[in-house]
Design an enzyme around this catalytic site. Sequence first.
Site, mmCIF file in Angstrom:
data_model
loop_
_atom_site.group_PDB
_atom_site.id
_atom_site.type_symbol
_atom_site.label_atom_id
_atom_site.label_comp_id
_atom_site.label_asym_id
_atom_site.label_seq_id
_atom_site.Cartn_x
_atom_site.Cartn_y
_atom_site.Cartn_z
ATOM 1 N N GLU A 8 -5.703 0.727 8.678
ATOM 2 C CA GLU A 8 -5.522 1.485 7.431
ATOM 3 C C GLU A 8 -5.727 0.638 6.179
ATOM 4 O O GLU A 8 -5.402 1.070 5.078
ATOM 5 C CB GLU A 8 -4.132 2.124 7.374
ATOM 6 C CG GLU A 8 -3.780 2.957 8.577
ATOM 7 C CD GLU A 8 -2.307 3.311 8.648
ATOM 8 O OE1 GLU A 8 -1.598 3.179 7.623
ATOM 9 O OE2 GLU A 8 -1.844 3.712 9.732
ATOM 10 N N GLY A 9 -6.214 -0.604 6.314
ATOM 11 C CA GLY A 9 -6.367 -1.478 5.162
ATOM 12 C C GLY A 9 -5.175 -2.365 4.902
ATOM 13 O O GLY A 9 -5.185 -3.164 3.976
#
Length: 355
Positions: free
Chosen positions: A323-324
């Site tokens: 998700e970063g």
Amino acid sequence: MSRLNLDDFSDLIERPDSGIRRAAEERRERLVVPAGALGRLDELAEWLSAAQAEVPARAVGRPRAVLFAGDHGVARLGVSAREYGTAHELVRAVLEGERPVAVLARAEGVPVRIVDAGLDCDEGLLPEEVVRHRVRRGCGNIGSEDALTVEEAERAVRLGMAVADEEADSGTDLVVLGDLSVGGTTAAAVLVAALCGTDASVVTGRGGVRIDDLAWMRKCAAVRDALRRARPVLGDQLELLAAVGGADLAAMTGFLLQSSVRRMPVILDGVVSAACGMVAQRAAFRSPDWWLAGQLSGEPAQAKALDRLAMVPLLDHGVTVGEGAGAMLALPLVRAAARLAAELPERTAEPAAAE
């Protein structure tokens, strides 16, 4: 409109300024802290100077997290801990500040942009600014069919290019790149295996939410089946992304290529962004010079991709959530490197000896 040829990016992307980098290295030698005492922070500052074409590097003042979202049909085979069609729940949780990347971004004062490239959900479930660019609803099961048509893959790549242009035009000076997907690590593993000439078992990992042995075997089988259709189209990046990628991965590839054209640095997160980086590198060999690897996620496909990209991750903390989040953890290091390079004073010249 003529068909997009990703190989054309090879002529559009230049390396960061090597003269500026040498000037940054020379300035580093003059600082009060001995060269080497700051470890990789010195290297980061020099890389950032070259990317910005400034000595010393200026502070990273307008970073942005950009997350591409999509559902992958291969998740219907039970290769993921999450069910197919639930990626929109991750998107909603990020928007509501309830996922790790959202918490970290809030702490760093970084705005988060989510781009729906291929979610399989009602558009009314999410804000219009998220869903307005959607290429298609979900994607095909790459274990038995193409993820996209070639036309859809081109639309997705152009979407990523447009997002990169919007960010560069708005003054974004560094991007934290991530994905919000279900089944995305399976597609990424196929891309890496195809581009590295590797067997499925070598690249198949356990995913962000760890899967059990039975699910891992199903994932291996899906990767192996998808490879049979990926290998014949290795000579055409668009056809490869259509066959075994997905709208979110195609959009990330376009984003990486256009970010390099626009000289906008990017921090890669996990296996999905690394796989897209490999596709982009195949189209334009200089493009990885504009990226950093934020963290090592533990996915074997990511390790192989980063080796091929000649990139050493900044962090290795065992962060698997995706998700970063891992790339966001690396952002403070980049910011610290820039500030140290800019604010540490140079040594005072020694007085001349009396004759």
